[in-house]
Scaffold this active site. Structure first.
Site, PDB file in Angstrom:
ATOM      1  N   TYR A 144       0.304  -1.366 -12.331  1.00 24.94           N
ATOM      2  CA  TYR A 144      -1.097  -1.264 -12.763  1.00 24.94           C
ATOM      3  C   TYR A 144      -1.249  -0.554 -14.101  1.00 24.94           C
ATOM      4  CZ  TYR A 144      -1.264  -2.506  -7.873  1.00 24.94           C
ATOM      5  OH  TYR A 144      -1.039  -3.128  -6.666  1.00 24.94           O
ATOM      6  N   ARG A 153      -5.388   3.750 -15.779  1.00 19.15           N
ATOM      7  CA  ARG A 153      -5.544   4.378 -14.462  1.00 19.15           C
ATOM      8  C   ARG A 153      -6.204   5.759 -14.509  1.00 19.15           C
ATOM      9  NH1 ARG A 153      -1.834   5.638 -11.404  1.00 19.15           N
ATOM     10  NH2 ARG A 153      -2.924   5.223  -9.460  1.00 19.15           N
ATOM     11  N   TYR A 177      -9.378   5.712 -12.250  1.00 22.07           N
ATOM     12  CA  TYR A 177      -9.243   6.299 -10.903  1.00 22.07           C
ATOM     13  C   TYR A 177      -9.013   7.811 -10.938  1.00 22.07           C
ATOM     14  CZ  TYR A 177      -7.681   1.428 -10.013  1.00 22.07           C
ATOM     15  OH  TYR A 177      -7.539   0.070  -9.949  1.00 22.07           O
ATOM     16  N   GLY A 183       0.763  -1.243   0.000  1.00 21.38           N
ATOM     17  CA  GLY A 183       0.000   0.000   0.000  1.00 21.38           C
ATOM     18  C   GLY A 183       0.787   1.282   0.000  1.00 21.38           C
ATOM     19  N   GLU A 192       3.898  -6.936   1.581  1.00 18.14           N
ATOM     20  CA  GLU A 192       3.720  -7.310   0.179  1.00 18.14           C
ATOM     21  C   GLU A 192       3.452  -6.089  -0.698  1.00 18.14           C
ATOM     22  OE1 GLU A 192       0.694 -10.380   0.385  1.00 18.14           O
ATOM     23  OE2 GLU A 192      -0.827  -8.929   0.947  1.00 18.14           O
ATOM     24  N   PRO A 193       4.505  -5.300  -0.934  1.00 16.95           N
ATOM     25  CA  PRO A 193       4.366  -4.114  -1.770  1.00 16.95           C
ATOM     26  C   PRO A 193       4.258  -4.460  -3.252  1.00 16.95           C
ATOM     27  CG  PRO A 193       6.665  -4.436  -1.172  1.00 16.95           C
ATOM     28  CD  PRO A 193       5.886  -5.478  -0.434  1.00 16.95           C
ATOM     29  N   GLY A 194       3.453  -3.704  -3.959  1.00 17.57           N
ATOM     30  CA  GLY A 194       3.377  -3.840  -5.412  1.00 17.57           C
ATOM     31  C   GLY A 194       3.836  -2.547  -6.054  1.00 17.57           C
ATOM     32  N   ARG A 195       2.983  -1.530  -5.926  1.00 19.21           N
ATOM     33  CA  ARG A 195       3.242  -0.241  -6.569  1.00 19.21           C
ATOM     34  C   ARG A 195       4.602   0.355  -6.197  1.00 19.21           C
ATOM     35  NH1 ARG A 195      -0.924   3.143  -8.006  1.00 19.21           N
ATOM     36  NH2 ARG A 195      -2.260   2.026  -6.547  1.00 19.21           N
ATOM     37  N   CYS A 236     -11.519   5.859 -28.795  1.00 17.66           N
ATOM     38  CA  CYS A 236     -12.792   6.519 -29.068  1.00 17.66           C
ATOM     39  C   CYS A 236     -13.587   6.732 -27.788  1.00 17.66           C
ATOM     40  CB  CYS A 236     -13.579   5.715 -30.080  1.00 17.66           C
ATOM     41  SG  CYS A 236     -12.783   5.786 -31.677  1.00 17.66           S
TER      42      CYS A 236
HETATM   43  C1  LIG Z   1      -2.900  -4.941  -4.281  1.00 18.65           C
HETATM   44  C2  LIG Z   1      -2.452  -5.661  -3.114  1.00 18.65           C
HETATM   45  C3  LIG Z   1      -1.175  -5.447  -2.596  1.00 18.65           C
HETATM   46  C4  LIG Z   1      -0.226  -4.440  -3.154  1.00 18.65           C
HETATM   47  O1  LIG Z   1      -0.678  -3.144  -3.037  1.00 18.65           O
HETATM   48  P1  LIG Z   1       0.258  -1.923  -3.474  1.00 18.65           P
HETATM   49  O2  LIG Z   1      -0.542  -0.737  -3.148  1.00 18.65           O
HETATM   50  O3  LIG Z   1       0.489  -2.072  -4.935  1.00 18.65           O
HETATM   51  O4  LIG Z   1       1.494  -2.011  -2.688  1.00 18.65           O
HETATM   52  C5  LIG Z   1      -0.776  -6.212  -1.521  1.00 18.65           C
HETATM   53  N1  LIG Z   1      -1.588  -7.135  -0.971  1.00 18.65           N
HETATM   54  C6  LIG Z   1      -2.826  -7.349  -1.447  1.00 18.65           C
HETATM   55  C7  LIG Z   1      -3.663  -8.383  -0.814  1.00 18.65           C
HETATM   56  C8  LIG Z   1      -3.315  -6.627  -2.509  1.00 18.65           C
HETATM   57  O5  LIG Z   1      -4.539  -6.847  -2.957  1.00 18.65           O
END
Ligand SMILES: *Cc1c(COP(=O)(O)O)cnc(C)c1O
Length: 474
Positions: free
Chosen positions: A426, A366, A370, A284, A326-329, A397
């Site tokens: 994303y 995005r 959003y 997050g 568990e970072p993604g972004r 379009c």
């Molecule tokens: C999307 C998600 C993440 C990653 O979120 P980021 O904002 O991209 O860091 C981690 N855990 C879960 C369960 C998610 O759904």
């Protein structure tokens, strides 16, 4: 760690990463451009030692350009942050929904991170990549955590066969797992329980997941029933708890609060006889998309979360769990830019000027989904004075297909290269073929070398799954 810009940029130069001292590394999520961004003597933007105009000439546009150094730096900073600030065991797992592909898994796996997957497809991609990289089945199982609020029976079977940890979201899943598990003798299914912690954070409604009215996870008032149910199941090995409260978060308080809530539940679960020794606090952490964004660094975020968990454990008198983030972004978002070529433009006197590019909502949904903001530079004229406000539009379009509203740019001409920053997360993973645009190519850049990691789709790819029923042919 980064000098907060105090004035609006005058040229593309002002977007380059600014080091405060020679020894401190920037936190990738605080930098608009990838850490290796530079201007070369053609006045072109260079990333990973590669000239962006040359990349577009070679690979065409739109093009995703992923900087290996920035991605690896973010991985280190997460890992090192835990080592520095958390006294127990820890693990960083990449939320692969941000960008799931063989090469991305490949880079992140070599940094020793694990993977969070949310579907059979992400599970398959990750497993394929790790297998090709030479990991054993057991190592692969240990690296993967499987999420999702509506996993199918087939997906659960796929996960059981692999032996990865399953993050259980609801009763149906829990009961299905027990049924499936009973058919496999002598195997316990490793699980974590996902709960909705009831924590609000200030982010877009669609990407908030931790408040009580959320489709994800068990409601807290069900948890004790869940614990006593699990305690009876011989086929389950419940290792701990999970919560994810949202995305693109700039505050540290929500994760500190979350730590307190989760540790309380760990203690309660342990009273039901469960060996809960893992605590997964989700991802997050936000990234800087525009000059106005001011996220904490990876190090600051890890420090806040680690200290909160340690304090809560001390208060509750329980041993430190293995702490998982568990970072993604924040891991991949700032490592990538998208290069587009400028095409037509339309000037509406006294209203606005539209400058259209050769992609849009199909490669970056995005903004339309959003209302997300982005920043842009003119990649082939980095020193040109920024003196125009134009709206960068896509080629789809839809009137809403806008890449950036009111972007600050130098004067642009057809053929110029616009570089949108912070597109690692994303974007490709949410890309579509809307209007039958083939999805772009992606290259991984490092030390002046560009490796193709996603081939550009062809028109034949677009019709690959189409079927023309026989009866139409007569
Ligand atoms: C999307 C998600 C993440 C990653 O979120 P980021 O904002 O991209 O860091 C981690 N855990 C879960 C369960 C998610 O759904």
């Amino acid at each position: 760690m980064i000098a907060t810009p105090t004035k609006t940029p005058h040229t593309g130069q002002d977007y380059l990463p600014k080091k405060v001292t020679e020894t401190t590394q920037l936190s990738p999520n605080q930098s608009l451009l990838p850490l290796t961004a530079n201007i070369n003597n053609h006045d072109h933007l260079e990333i990973g030692g590669c000239d962006l105009q040359t990349l577009v000439e070679q690979f065409a546009s739109p093009l995703y350009i992923l900087d290996e150094t920035t991605l690896r730096t973010a991985c280190h900073q997460y890992r090192d942050g835990f080592k520095t600030y958390y006294q127990g065991e820890s693990q960083v797992i990449y939320a692969s929904k941000a960008w799931s592909s063989l090469a991305v898994v490949g880079v992140i796996a070599t940094e020793n991170l694990g993977f969070d997957v949310v579907s059979g497809g992400e599970l398959y991609t990750t497993q394929k990549a790790l297998t090709q990289l030479g990991y054993s089945c057991q190592e692969i199982a240990q690296k993967i955590y499987f999420h999702g609020n509506n996993k199918s029976v087939a997906e659960l079977e796929q996960a059981l066969e692999m032996g990865c940890t399953i993050i259980v979201d609801n009763w149906l899943e829990l009961q299905t797992l027990v049924q499936l598990g009973e058919t496999i003798p002598n195997q316990k299914t490793p699980i974590l329980i996902r709960l909705t912690p009831g924590i609000e954070c200030h982010t877009h409604e669609y990407i908030r997941t931790g408040h009580l009215d959320s489709k994800f996870g068990f409601d807290p008032n069900q948890l004790e029933t869940v614990f006593s149910y699990i305690a009876e199941q011989k086929s389950l090995d419940c290792r701990g708890l999970h919560a994810h409260i949202g995305s693109q978060i700039f505050e540290r308080q929500p994760h500190q609060d979350l730590a307190g809530v989760l540790v309380e539940w760990l203690k309660i679960g342990q009273e039901y006889g469960l060996t809960l020794s893992e605590l997964n606090i989700g991802g997050g952490l936000g990234i800087r998309y525009t000059e106005d964004d001011d996220p904490p660094s990876i190090e600051e975020w890890i420090k806040a979360a680690s200290e909160a968990v340690m304090k809560a454990c001390q208060r509750s008198g329980i041993p430190l769990p293995k702490l998982i983030a568990e970072p993604g972004r924040s891991l991949i978002g700032s490592a990538c830019v998208t290069a587009y070529t400028v095409g037509s433009s339309k000037e509406i006197p006294d209203i606005r000027t539209y400058v259209a590019v050769d992609g849009g909502m199909s490669d970056n949904p995005r903004p339309i989904t959003y209302q997300s903001s982005y920043s842009v530079v003119l990649g082939n004229k980095m020193s040109a004075e920024i003196n125009e406000t134009v709206t960068v539009a896509g080629k789809h379009c839809e009137s809403g297909d806008i890449v950036i509203k009111d972007a600050q740019l130098p004067q642009t001409h057809p053929g110029d290269i616009l570089v949108i920053m912070g597109t690692g997360a994303y974007n490709y993973s949410m890309a579509s073929n809307y209007n039958r645009l083939p999805r772009p190519a992606a290259v991984l850049v490092n030390n002046g070398e560009a490796n193709l990691i996603l081939k550009r789709e062809t028109y034949d790819d677009l019709i690959r799954q189409d079927c023309l029923p026989e009866k139409l042919l007569s």
